[in-house]
Write an enzyme that holds these catalytic residues in place. Structure first.
Site, PDB file in Angstrom:
ATOM      1  N   ASP A   1       0.797  -1.228   0.000  1.00  0.00           N
ATOM      2  CA  ASP A   1       0.000   0.000   0.000  1.00  0.00           C
ATOM      3  C   ASP A   1       0.834   1.284   0.000  1.00  0.00           C
ATOM      4  O   ASP A   1       0.281   2.373   0.211  1.00  0.00           O
ATOM      5  CB  ASP A   1      -0.967   0.001   1.199  1.00  0.00           C
ATOM      6  CG  ASP A   1      -2.205  -0.844   0.908  1.00  0.00           C
ATOM      7  OD1 ASP A   1      -2.621  -0.906  -0.269  1.00  0.00           O
ATOM      8  OD2 ASP A   1      -2.754  -1.440   1.847  1.00  0.00           O
TER       9      ASP A   1
ATOM     10  N   ASP B   1      -6.166  -5.014  -4.895  1.00  0.00           N
ATOM     11  CA  ASP B   1      -5.928  -3.632  -4.448  1.00  0.00           C
ATOM     12  C   ASP B   1      -4.586  -3.096  -4.951  1.00  0.00           C
ATOM     13  O   ASP B   1      -4.408  -1.904  -5.158  1.00  0.00           O
ATOM     14  CB  ASP B   1      -5.912  -3.535  -2.911  1.00  0.00           C
ATOM     15  CG  ASP B   1      -6.829  -4.514  -2.206  1.00  0.00           C
ATOM     16  OD1 ASP B   1      -7.152  -5.565  -2.784  1.00  0.00           O
ATOM     17  OD2 ASP B   1      -7.209  -4.241  -1.067  1.00  0.00           O
TER      18      ASP B   1
HETATM   19  N1  GLY Z   1      -7.366  -3.534   1.547  1.00  0.00           N
HETATM   20  C1  GLY Z   1      -7.740  -2.271   1.085  1.00  0.00           C
HETATM   21  C2  GLY Z   1      -9.202  -2.113   1.025  1.00  0.00           C
HETATM   22  O1  GLY Z   1      -9.860  -2.250   2.035  1.00  0.00           O
HETATM   23  O2  GLY Z   1      -9.723  -1.841  -0.021  1.00  0.00           O
END
Ligand code: GLY
Length: 377
Positions: free
Chosen positions: A98, A159
Site C-alpha cells: 500500500d 488492491d
Molecule cells: N485492503 C484495502 C481495502 O480495504 O480496499
C-alpha cells in the site's frame, strides 16, 4: 470532460457544496490524519497507527482541495501528514503493497504541485520499498506482511493494482526501467489470475512463491471464496486502466472494460452498491467507497473508449454519484465526513460507516467531471 448541460449544473453545485464543507472540515482537523468518523467527528491515526494504509487519503483530499481553491489550510494539513508519515519508513513490518496509497497521494502529490526535492525523495524511497516486495520467480508483488496472524508469502491482492502508479511515477521520474519491469510484471500476473471468466475479480490470489503457479483464491474482504467484493471490482476497473495509461498496453484497457461491464451489469435497481455483489439478498451492507471509486474508474475509462461506451461509462458514473449525493451524503458543515455507508470488509465490525477513502474518491470523481482534478495516479 464532455458532460451534458444538466450534468454540468449538478457538478458545479456539488463542487460548490464540497468547497464550502471541506474548508470547515480542514480547519477543524488540520492536525489529524483521519481514517473514519464517529458521530460526525474524524478520528486521528497520527499516534495510534501512523502506518495505516489509508493515511494518504486525507492529504490526497487536501491536495485536491488546494489544487481547486489555493487555500493555505489545505496545504498545511497535507504537509503536516506527509511529515508524520516519515516515521513509517522506519517500520519494516508496517510497510507493504500500500505504499502507493500512502505516498502517491501525499509526497508525490506535493512534489507534482510544489516541486520540493524532499517530497520527491520520499516518493522514490516509497517506490523502492514497494519494488522490494517483488517476487521475481512468481512475478508478483507480495501483499500484506501478515493476515489473520499468519504470514502468507504467496498472496497477491487486486488492491495492489492501485499502487502500481507509484512505480510508474518512479520510472517516469528516474528513467530507470526496473520500476516499469516490476509494475508491468505484477500487472501481467494480475491479468492472468485475478479476472474470472465471467469478468468478476477475485480479491486474494494465492500463488506458489517459488514458481508463481496459481494455488487458489481466497474471499478476503468479500463475502467469501468465489464472491465479488465490490471495492475489489472498483480497484480492478481503475487499477488495470492506470496500467494502460502508463504502459500503453491495450490488454490492460480491455480488462478494465471487461470488469467495468460486469460492474455495471450487477448494480442493483436502487443504484446503491452492496459490500459484495454476491452477498445474501437479506444483507443490507453497502459500500459507498466502491460506488465512488467505481465512478472514478468509469469516468477515467470513458476517455479511452469509443463514443457509445464513453457516454455509457460517463452517464452511469454520474448516476452513481448522484445517488450518493441524494441518499448517502452528510452535507452538514458540522459533520466531518461526506459518505455515510462504507464497508471495510465483509467480516469485521465496520459496515455502513464513514471511511476516508470513500470521501477521497467522491471528491476526485466530481473534480474529474469538472476537469479540475489533480491527477495523482
Ligand atoms: N485492503 C484495502 C481495502 O480495504 O480496499
Amino acid at each position: 470532460m464532455k458532460i451534458t448541460k444538466e450534468q454540468k449544473i449538478w457538478v458545479d453545485q456539488t463542487i460548490g457544496k464540497i468547497e464550502a464543507k471541506m474548508y470547515d472540515v480542514a480547519v477543524r482537523n488540520v492536525h489529524k490524519i483521519p481514517y473514519l468518523s464517529e458521530s460526525g467527528v474524524y478520528n486521528d491515526m497520527s499516534e495510534s497507527k501512523v502506518y495505516w494504509w489509508t493515511n494518504g487519503f486525507w492529504p490526497g483530499i487536501m491536495w485536491q482541495m488546494h489544487h481547486l481553491t489555493g487555500e493555505a489550510v489545505y496545504r498545511q494539513a497535507a504537509e503536516e501528514t506527509e511529515e508524520k508519515l516519515d516515521r513509517n519508513f522506519l517500520m519494516a513490518e508496517k510497510l507493504d503493497h500500500d505504499n502507493g496509497f500512502k505516498w502517491l497521494l501525499s509526497a508525490v502529490a506535493d512534489y507534482r504541485i510544489m516541486g520540493s526535492s524532499e517530497s520527491r525523495n520520499r516518493g522514490l524511497l516509497a517506490a523502492q520499498l514497494l519494488a522490494g516486495r517483488y517476487n521475481p520467480a512468481g512475478r508478483f508483488l507480495r501483499a500484506w506482511n501478515e493476515w489473520g496472524g499468519q504470514k502468507h508469502t504467496g498472496w497477491a491482492i487486486i488492491d495492489c493494482m492501485m499502487n502500481l502508479p507509484l512505480l510508474y511515477w518512479a520510472w517516469e521520474e528516474t528513467e530507470d526501467p526496473r520500476y516499469l519491469q516490476v509494475a508491468d510484471g505484477h500487472g501481467k500476473t494480475a491479468l492472468r489470475h485475478f479476472v474470472r471468466e465471467d469478468n468478476s475479480v477475485r480479491h486474494i490470489v494465492e500463488l506458489d512463491p517459488d514458481t508463481g503457479e496459481f494455488v487458489r483464491e481466497h474471499g478476503g474482504q468479500g463475502y467469501g471464496e468465489g464472491s465479488s467484493w465490490t471495492r475489489g471490482q472498483a480497484w480492478g476497473i481503475y487499477g488495470f486502466l492506470l496500467s494502460y495509461i502508463h504502459t500503453g498496453d491495450r490488454e490492460y484497457l480491455y480488462t478494465s472494460q471487461r470488469i467495468a461491464n460486469y460492474f455495471l451489469a450487477n448494480i442493483p435497481e436502487n443504484n446503491l452498491i452492496p459490500a459484495d455483489f454476491r452477498q445474501p439478498p437479506e444483507c443490507g451492507w453497502e459500500d459507498d467507497s466502491a460506488a465512488a471509486c467505481g465512478a472514478c474508474g468509469l469516468l477515467e475509462l470513458s476517455k479511452y473508449v469509443g463514443e457509445a461506451d464513453c457516454r455509457l461509462y460517463r452517464d452511469r458514473a454520474v448516476r452513481l454519484l448522484q445517488t450518493l449525493d441524494r441518499e448517502c451524503l452528510s452535507w452538514s458543515r458540522k459533520t466531518d465526513h461526506l459518505l455515510e455507508r462504507c464497508t471495510v470488509a465483509f467480516e469485521g465490525d465496520r459496515h455502513n460507516h464513514p471511511l476516508i477513502y470513500g470521501d477521497y474518491f467522491f471528491i476526485e470523481a466530481l473534480l474529474k467531471l469538472a476537469d479540475k482534478e489533480l491527477f495523482v495516479w
